[in-house]
Design an enzyme around this catalytic site. Structure first.
Site, PDB file in Angstrom:
ATOM      1  N   TYR A  17      -9.105  14.885  -8.753  1.00  0.00           N
ATOM      2  CA  TYR A  17      -7.961  14.271  -9.442  1.00  0.00           C
ATOM      3  C   TYR A  17      -6.986  15.351  -9.913  1.00  0.00           C
ATOM      4  CZ  TYR A  17      -5.615  11.613 -13.227  1.00  0.00           C
ATOM      5  OH  TYR A  17      -4.698  11.006 -14.065  1.00  0.00           O
ATOM      6  N   ASP A  68       0.870  -1.175   0.000  1.00  0.00           N
ATOM      7  CA  ASP A  68       0.000   0.000   0.000  1.00  0.00           C
ATOM      8  C   ASP A  68       0.910   1.228   0.000  1.00  0.00           C
ATOM      9  OD1 ASP A  68      -1.637   2.128   0.505  1.00  0.00           O
ATOM     10  OD2 ASP A  68      -2.712   1.188   2.172  1.00  0.00           O
TER      11      ASP A  68
HETATM   12  P1  NAD Z   1      -4.772   2.373 -13.004  1.00  0.00           P
HETATM   13  O1  NAD Z   1      -5.963   2.811 -12.256  1.00  0.00           O
HETATM   14  O2  NAD Z   1      -4.937   1.481 -14.180  1.00  0.00           O
HETATM   15  O3  NAD Z   1      -3.729   1.693 -12.030  1.00  0.00           O
HETATM   16  C1  NAD Z   1      -3.444   2.217 -10.757  1.00  0.00           C
HETATM   17  C2  NAD Z   1      -2.941   1.078  -9.908  1.00  0.00           C
HETATM   18  O4  NAD Z   1      -2.685   1.623  -8.609  1.00  0.00           O
HETATM   19  C3  NAD Z   1      -3.949  -0.067  -9.732  1.00  0.00           C
HETATM   20  O5  NAD Z   1      -3.348  -1.303 -10.056  1.00  0.00           O
HETATM   21  C4  NAD Z   1      -4.332   0.011  -8.253  1.00  0.00           C
HETATM   22  O6  NAD Z   1      -4.561  -1.259  -7.669  1.00  0.00           O
HETATM   23  C5  NAD Z   1      -3.098   0.665  -7.666  1.00  0.00           C
HETATM   24  N1  NAD Z   1      -3.353   1.338  -6.395  1.00  0.00           N
HETATM   25  C6  NAD Z   1      -4.441   2.045  -5.998  1.00  0.00           C
HETATM   26  N2  NAD Z   1      -4.277   2.462  -4.728  1.00  0.00           N
HETATM   27  C7  NAD Z   1      -3.063   2.032  -4.322  1.00  0.00           C
HETATM   28  C8  NAD Z   1      -2.330   2.138  -3.141  1.00  0.00           C
HETATM   29  N3  NAD Z   1      -2.821   2.776  -2.059  1.00  0.00           N
HETATM   30  N4  NAD Z   1      -1.103   1.580  -3.056  1.00  0.00           N
HETATM   31  C9  NAD Z   1      -0.593   0.909  -4.128  1.00  0.00           C
HETATM   32  N5  NAD Z   1      -1.249   0.743  -5.294  1.00  0.00           N
HETATM   33  C10 NAD Z   1      -2.470   1.315  -5.379  1.00  0.00           C
HETATM   34  O7  NAD Z   1      -3.974   3.701 -13.422  1.00  0.00           O
HETATM   35  P2  NAD Z   1      -2.956   3.908 -14.631  1.00  0.00           P
HETATM   36  O8  NAD Z   1      -3.752   4.264 -15.817  1.00  0.00           O
HETATM   37  O9  NAD Z   1      -1.995   2.810 -14.693  1.00  0.00           O
HETATM   38  O10 NAD Z   1      -2.278   5.264 -14.147  1.00  0.00           O
HETATM   39  C11 NAD Z   1      -1.061   5.301 -13.419  1.00  0.00           C
HETATM   40  C12 NAD Z   1      -0.692   6.749 -13.212  1.00  0.00           C
HETATM   41  O11 NAD Z   1      -0.659   7.430 -14.482  1.00  0.00           O
HETATM   42  C13 NAD Z   1      -1.665   7.543 -12.337  1.00  0.00           C
HETATM   43  O12 NAD Z   1      -0.956   8.491 -11.589  1.00  0.00           O
HETATM   44  C14 NAD Z   1      -2.531   8.271 -13.345  1.00  0.00           C
HETATM   45  O13 NAD Z   1      -3.068   9.450 -12.824  1.00  0.00           O
HETATM   46  C15 NAD Z   1      -1.510   8.560 -14.420  1.00  0.00           C
HETATM   47  N6  NAD Z   1      -2.151   8.810 -15.716  1.00  0.00           N
HETATM   48  C16 NAD Z   1      -2.818   7.823 -16.365  1.00  0.00           C
HETATM   49  C17 NAD Z   1      -3.449   8.104 -17.567  1.00  0.00           C
HETATM   50  C18 NAD Z   1      -4.211   7.059 -18.332  1.00  0.00           C
HETATM   51  O14 NAD Z   1      -4.886   7.402 -19.320  1.00  0.00           O
HETATM   52  N7  NAD Z   1      -4.132   5.792 -17.962  1.00  0.00           N
HETATM   53  C19 NAD Z   1      -3.388   9.404 -18.095  1.00  0.00           C
HETATM   54  C20 NAD Z   1      -2.731  10.395 -17.374  1.00  0.00           C
HETATM   55  C21 NAD Z   1      -2.087  10.083 -16.184  1.00  0.00           C
HETATM   56  N1  SER Z   2      -6.968   9.004 -18.516  1.00  0.00           N
HETATM   57  C1  SER Z   2      -6.921   9.793 -17.325  1.00  0.00           C
HETATM   58  C2  SER Z   2      -8.295  10.010 -16.792  1.00  0.00           C
HETATM   59  O1  SER Z   2      -9.199  10.106 -17.602  1.00  0.00           O
HETATM   60  C3  SER Z   2      -6.268  11.125 -17.623  1.00  0.00           C
HETATM   61  O2  SER Z   2      -5.514  11.485 -16.568  1.00  0.00           O
HETATM   62  O3  SER Z   2      -8.459  10.124 -15.604  1.00  0.00           O
END
Ligand code: NAD
Ligand code: SER
Length: 314
Positions: free
Chosen positions: A141, A52
């Site tokens: 967010y 976590d």
């Molecule tokens: P996701 O939701 O697919 O994955 C997040 C992971 O974090 C999950 O596996 C979840 O189990 C884990 N998690 C949640 N709470 C937790 C905790 N307390 N401790 C440890 N793990 C925990 O998200 P993602 O798309 O892989 O995004 C990762 C990062 O990239 C985030 O910061 C997100 O804001 C950023 N991001 C993603 C996108 C996108 O389109 N996917 C776009 C912009 C930014």
């Molecule tokens: N794909 C992400 C969202 O929609 C962008 O940060 O939250």
């Protein structure tokens, strides 16, 4: 040889980043962690630990044991899920970042933290959205993303921690599903096109947002971390983009391969309001100038690749 720790490794980005980093730096050097127990496919593919990331003591112990020189901090709550439970989004996104930055300060690790187009708000110029501009996001967010960018800058200037990051647009991929974002429609549309030949979109037909195919996003993550530090003016939160998509435009691209594909719309007011507060097109010239960022996939190449992989059930 690098040693790496990844938080939130089981999510949409981590499920692509972990195998790529293991290819580059060796399986034993890349420890994947997540708050969830992940399936055996993931957990048996290399070192994995349940962690976590909001638990500062557990993060500290994990770093002491694995001794990483770089932490890729991906654990977070995304935009749409964050609006359902804003207090949870604040807690997870900020407590985890604080825990990671503190241990990085003590143990001299570099830290990658992704920000997002969600860091921008209604007052930001929408097209193009400059690298340095007004940032007053309308979602919890986005608030955590702006606060996170500033905190990472602070840890660099005050403590010398090598913090780096990018503002990702919506990311499109096969494999692990997206985790509750406003841009998830651009992933769901491919699955539904193949399974049902039709898709009901939760954003309106002309809602334009920046997007990127996951292989380019992984190149961006690794590219910014490997960039020459002397060239970086904007260490945390470089704008990066690859394409601008609307639901109507992406449907037309898919129809080139699945001619009977149909799209209709049932707009979700919460996610539409979030999308309306985000840019139409971000300017990523700082990333191009400071670390030679350049994406490979446009909408057409991405659609060919997505459909090919989904047809083969990857
Ligand atoms: P996701 O939701 O697919 O994955 C997040 C992971 O974090 C999950 O596996 C979840 O189990 C884990 N998690 C949640 N709470 C937790 C905790 N307390 N401790 C440890 N793990 C925990 O998200 P993602 O798309 O892989 O995004 C990762 C990062 O990239 C985030 O910061 C997100 O804001 C950023 N991001 C993603 C996108 C996108 O389109 N996917 C776009 C912009 C930014
Ligand atoms: N794909 C992400 C969202 O929609 C962008 O940060 O939250």
């Amino acid at each position: 040889m690098k040693r790496i720790l990844i938080t939130g490794a089981g999510g949409q980005i981590g499920s692509w980043l972990v195998p790529r980093l293991r290819e580059l730096y060796g399986e034993a050097n890349v420890l994947a962690t997540d708050v969830r127990h992940l399936g055996s496919d993931f957990a048996d593919a290399g070192p994995f630990q349940v962690l976590d990331a909001t638990d500062a003591k557990a993060v500290g112990e994990c770093v002491m044991r694995h001794r990483p020189d770089t932490v890729y901090h991906l654990a977070a709550i995304l935009s749409a899920t964050g609006e359902k439970d804003p207090q949870l989004a604040w807690h997870v996104n900020m407590a985890s970042l604080e825990a990671v930055l503190e241990v990085a300060r003590e143990q001299h690790c570099a830290v990658f933290t992704p920000s997002s187009i969600g860091a921008f708000g209604h007052d930001t110029p929408k097209d193009p959205t400059p690298q340095d501009t007004i940032m007053r996001p309308a979602t919890m967010y986005g608030i955590t993303k702006v606060a996170g960018e500033l905190l990472c800058d602070y840890y660099h200037t005050r403590y010398g921690v090598d913090t780096r990051g990018v503002r990702f647009p919506g990311l499109i991929s096969y494999g692990a599903p997206p985790g509750g974002g406003t841009t998830d429609w651009a992933v769901d549309i491919y699955y539904k096109a193949l399974s049902d030949g039709r898709y009901t979109c939760f954003l309106g037909p002309d809602s334009q947002l920046d997007m990127m195919y996951m292989p380019d996003a992984i190149d961006a993550l690794i590219g910014v971390m490997e960039a020459d530090a002397d060239r970086l003016q904007h260490r945390n939160a470089f704008n990066v983009t690859a394409m601008q998509l609307t639901p109507t435009g992406l449907a037309a691209e898919i129809r080139k391969h699945i001619p009977h594909f149909e799209i209709d719309f049932e707009v979700d007011p919460v996610r539409q309001a979030i999308a309306d507060s985000w840019p139409d097109r971000i300017d990523d010239s700082a990333a191009r100038e400071e670390w030679d960022w350049s994406p490979s996939f446009d909408a057409s190449a991405m659609t060919v690749d997505m459909l090919e992989h989904l047809n083969h059930n990857d």
